[in-house]
Scaffold this motif. Sequence first.
Motif, PDB file in Angstrom:
ATOM      1  N   ASN A  30       0.865  -1.031  -0.071  1.00  0.00           N
ATOM      2  CA  ASN A  30      -0.051   0.119  -0.096  1.00  0.00           C
ATOM      3  C   ASN A  30       0.778   1.019  -0.233  1.00  0.00           C
ATOM      4  O   ASN A  30       0.423   2.131  -0.613  1.00  0.00           O
ATOM      5  N   LEU A  31       2.018   1.196   0.602  1.00  0.00           N
ATOM      6  CA  LEU A  31       3.048   2.248   0.601  1.00  0.00           C
ATOM      7  C   LEU A  31       3.362   2.494  -0.934  1.00  0.00           C
ATOM      8  O   LEU A  31       3.265   3.920  -1.214  1.00  0.00           O
ATOM      9  N   VAL A  32       3.461   1.704  -1.448  1.00  0.00           N
ATOM     10  CA  VAL A  32       4.023   1.847  -2.941  1.00  0.00           C
ATOM     11  C   VAL A  32       2.780   2.190  -3.833  1.00  0.00           C
ATOM     12  O   VAL A  32       2.845   3.046  -4.647  1.00  0.00           O
ATOM     13  N   ALA A  33       1.498   1.490  -3.550  1.00  0.00           N
ATOM     14  CA  ALA A  33       0.474   1.994  -4.457  1.00  0.00           C
ATOM     15  C   ALA A  33      -0.247   3.318  -3.909  1.00  0.00           C
ATOM     16  O   ALA A  33      -0.510   4.202  -4.971  1.00  0.00           O
ATOM     17  N   ALA A  34       0.346   3.934  -2.731  1.00  0.00           N
ATOM     18  CA  ALA A  34      -0.220   5.320  -2.606  1.00  0.00           C
ATOM     19  C   ALA A  34       0.759   6.580  -3.241  1.00  0.00           C
ATOM     20  O   ALA A  34       0.264   7.463  -3.554  1.00  0.00           O
ATOM     21  N   ASP A  43       3.487   9.672 -15.494  1.00  0.00           N
ATOM     22  CA  ASP A  43       4.282  10.009 -14.503  1.00  0.00           C
ATOM     23  C   ASP A  43       4.264   8.813 -13.231  1.00  0.00           C
ATOM     24  O   ASP A  43       5.287   8.760 -12.520  1.00  0.00           O
ATOM     25  N   ALA A  44       3.178   8.122 -13.217  1.00  0.00           N
ATOM     26  CA  ALA A  44       3.476   7.208 -12.299  1.00  0.00           C
ATOM     27  C   ALA A  44       4.462   6.016 -12.777  1.00  0.00           C
ATOM     28  O   ALA A  44       5.003   5.368 -12.041  1.00  0.00           O
ATOM     29  N   VAL A  45       4.380   5.699 -14.065  1.00  0.00           N
ATOM     30  CA  VAL A  45       5.308   4.595 -14.475  1.00  0.00           C
ATOM     31  C   VAL A  45       6.876   5.152 -14.208  1.00  0.00           C
ATOM     32  O   VAL A  45       7.567   4.435 -13.610  1.00  0.00           O
ATOM     33  N   ALA A  46       7.188   6.402 -14.333  1.00  0.00           N
ATOM     34  CA  ALA A  46       8.554   6.792 -14.101  1.00  0.00           C
ATOM     35  C   ALA A  46       8.599   7.026 -12.598  1.00  0.00           C
ATOM     36  O   ALA A  46       9.707   6.537 -12.166  1.00  0.00           O
ATOM     37  N   GLN A  47       7.676   7.164 -11.792  1.00  0.00           N
ATOM     38  CA  GLN A  47       7.659   7.267 -10.224  1.00  0.00           C
ATOM     39  C   GLN A  47       8.258   5.623 -10.065  1.00  0.00           C
ATOM     40  O   GLN A  47       9.136   5.604  -9.022  1.00  0.00           O
ATOM     41  N   LEU A  48       7.413   4.615 -10.545  1.00  0.00           N
ATOM     42  CA  LEU A  48       7.829   3.297 -10.188  1.00  0.00           C
ATOM     43  C   LEU A  48       9.078   2.885 -10.625  1.00  0.00           C
ATOM     44  O   LEU A  48       9.841   1.967 -10.148  1.00  0.00           O
ATOM     45  N   THR A  58       6.762  -5.027  -9.426  1.00  0.00           N
ATOM     46  CA  THR A  58       5.555  -5.886  -9.788  1.00  0.00           C
ATOM     47  C   THR A  58       4.500  -4.855  -9.909  1.00  0.00           C
ATOM     48  O   THR A  58       3.604  -4.989 -10.743  1.00  0.00           O
ATOM     49  N   VAL A  59       4.545  -3.689  -9.097  1.00  0.00           N
ATOM     50  CA  VAL A  59       3.403  -2.607  -9.512  1.00  0.00           C
ATOM     51  C   VAL A  59       3.431  -2.031 -10.794  1.00  0.00           C
ATOM     52  O   VAL A  59       2.602  -1.747 -11.377  1.00  0.00           O
ATOM     53  N   LYS A  60       4.672  -1.944 -11.096  1.00  0.00           N
ATOM     54  CA  LYS A  60       4.855  -1.187 -12.504  1.00  0.00           C
ATOM     55  C   LYS A  60       4.302  -2.272 -13.778  1.00  0.00           C
ATOM     56  O   LYS A  60       3.767  -1.602 -14.467  1.00  0.00           O
ATOM     57  N   LYS A  61       4.533  -3.416 -13.349  1.00  0.00           N
ATOM     58  CA  LYS A  61       4.177  -4.422 -14.495  1.00  0.00           C
ATOM     59  C   LYS A  61       2.699  -4.445 -14.760  1.00  0.00           C
ATOM     60  O   LYS A  61       2.034  -4.499 -15.467  1.00  0.00           O
ATOM     61  N   THR A  62       2.008  -4.422 -13.283  1.00  0.00           N
ATOM     62  CA  THR A  62       0.622  -4.309 -13.454  1.00  0.00           C
ATOM     63  C   THR A  62      -0.129  -3.001 -14.058  1.00  0.00           C
ATOM     64  O   THR A  62      -0.920  -3.043 -14.740  1.00  0.00           O
ATOM     65  N   LEU A  63       0.723  -1.951 -13.606  1.00  0.00           N
ATOM     66  CA  LEU A  63       0.064  -0.632 -14.009  1.00  0.00           C
ATOM     67  C   LEU A  63       0.296  -0.595 -15.633  1.00  0.00           C
ATOM     68  O   LEU A  63      -0.479  -0.008 -16.518  1.00  0.00           O
ATOM     69  N   GLU A  64       1.470  -1.186 -16.179  1.00  0.00           N
ATOM     70  CA  GLU A  64       1.639  -1.092 -17.794  1.00  0.00           C
ATOM     71  C   GLU A  64       0.672  -2.143 -18.307  1.00  0.00           C
ATOM     72  O   GLU A  64       0.394  -1.848 -19.301  1.00  0.00           O
ATOM     73  N   SER A  65       0.341  -3.179 -17.820  1.00  0.00           N
ATOM     74  CA  SER A  65      -0.714  -3.909 -18.028  1.00  0.00           C
ATOM     75  C   SER A  65      -2.151  -3.539 -18.155  1.00  0.00           C
ATOM     76  O   SER A  65      -2.732  -3.584 -19.070  1.00  0.00           O
ATOM     77  N   ALA A  66      -2.498  -2.516 -17.140  1.00  0.00           N
ATOM     78  CA  ALA A  66      -3.590  -1.746 -17.097  1.00  0.00           C
ATOM     79  C   ALA A  66      -3.913  -0.692 -18.374  1.00  0.00           C
ATOM     80  O   ALA A  66      -4.533  -0.471 -18.983  1.00  0.00           O
ATOM     81  N   ILE A  67      -2.576  -0.157 -18.639  1.00  0.00           N
ATOM     82  CA  ILE A  67      -2.319   0.829 -19.608  1.00  0.00           C
ATOM     83  C   ILE A  67      -2.703   0.122 -21.023  1.00  0.00           C
ATOM     84  O   ILE A  67      -3.135   0.604 -21.983  1.00  0.00           O
ATOM     85  N   ARG A  80      -3.892  10.427 -22.188  1.00  0.00           N
ATOM     86  CA  ARG A  80      -4.943  10.962 -21.135  1.00  0.00           C
ATOM     87  C   ARG A  80      -5.210  10.247 -20.158  1.00  0.00           C
ATOM     88  O   ARG A  80      -6.310  10.556 -19.401  1.00  0.00           O
ATOM     89  N   LEU A  81      -4.541   8.928 -20.032  1.00  0.00           N
ATOM     90  CA  LEU A  81      -5.005   8.128 -18.750  1.00  0.00           C
ATOM     91  C   LEU A  81      -4.397   8.548 -17.479  1.00  0.00           C
ATOM     92  O   LEU A  81      -3.173   9.239 -17.372  1.00  0.00           O
ATOM     93  N   VAL A  82      -5.081   8.338 -16.402  1.00  0.00           N
ATOM     94  CA  VAL A  82      -4.872   8.639 -15.137  1.00  0.00           C
ATOM     95  C   VAL A  82      -5.381   7.555 -14.092  1.00  0.00           C
ATOM     96  O   VAL A  82      -6.117   6.646 -14.491  1.00  0.00           O
ATOM     97  N   VAL A  83      -4.449   7.248 -13.142  1.00  0.00           N
ATOM     98  CA  VAL A  83      -4.714   6.119 -12.217  1.00  0.00           C
ATOM     99  C   VAL A  83      -5.579   6.690 -11.534  1.00  0.00           C
ATOM    100  O   VAL A  83      -5.490   7.402 -10.547  1.00  0.00           O
ATOM    101  N   SER A  84      -7.033   6.085 -11.428  1.00  0.00           N
ATOM    102  CA  SER A  84      -8.022   6.428 -10.829  1.00  0.00           C
ATOM    103  C   SER A  84      -8.022   5.553  -9.371  1.00  0.00           C
ATOM    104  O   SER A  84      -8.595   6.068  -8.317  1.00  0.00           O
ATOM    105  N   LYS A  85      -7.731   4.414  -9.361  1.00  0.00           N
ATOM    106  CA  LYS A  85      -7.743   3.550  -8.237  1.00  0.00           C
ATOM    107  C   LYS A  85      -6.552   2.609  -8.297  1.00  0.00           C
ATOM    108  O   LYS A  85      -5.926   2.244  -9.173  1.00  0.00           O
TER     109      LYS A  85
END
Length: 133
Positions: A30-34, A43-48, A58-67, A80-85
Motif C-alpha cells: 500500500n505504501l507503493v500504491a499510494a 508520471d506513475a510509470v516514471a515514479q515506479l 511488480t506494481v509497474k508491471k501491473t500498471l503497464e498491463s492496465a495501460i 490522457r490516462l490517469v490512475v483512478s484507483k
Amino acid sequence: MSKPKHPRGLDDHEAQAVTWNIRVSPRKLNLVAALIRGKKAQDAVAQLTFSKRRIAVTVKKTLESAIANAENNHSLDVDRLVVSKAEVGRAMVMKRFHARGRGRASTVEKWFSHLKIVVAEQQLAAAAEQEAA
C-alpha cells in the motif's frame, strides 16, 4: 443454453489490471500504491521506475498491463490516462515456524497481497483544469 453475460463493472472510459497473490505484506504494498494514486499514467510509470522498493517492479508491471488493456481492448487515449484507483487487498497467509530456545517454537507469518489498478481516461475539461493548477 448458457448463462447471460455478466455486465462490465467499470465505465466505458476505464480499464483495469489485477495481480493476485503477490508475496509482500499489504501494508508494504500500500505504501507503493499510494505513490501512484491520482497521478497521470506516464508520471506513475516514471515514479515506479526509479523507486527503491523491491515491490515497485511488480506494481509497474501491473500498471503497464492496465495501460495496455486501455489502449488495446478499450481504445482509450494513452496520453490522457490517469490512475483512478490502486486497491490493495489481503490474500493468504503462509504460516511457518521459527525454532526458539528450550525446544519451543514461534510462528512466522508470510503475508500475500492482491493489487488492482484502474486507469481512466480524463475528460478534456478536467484535463485542462489540472494543467492550469
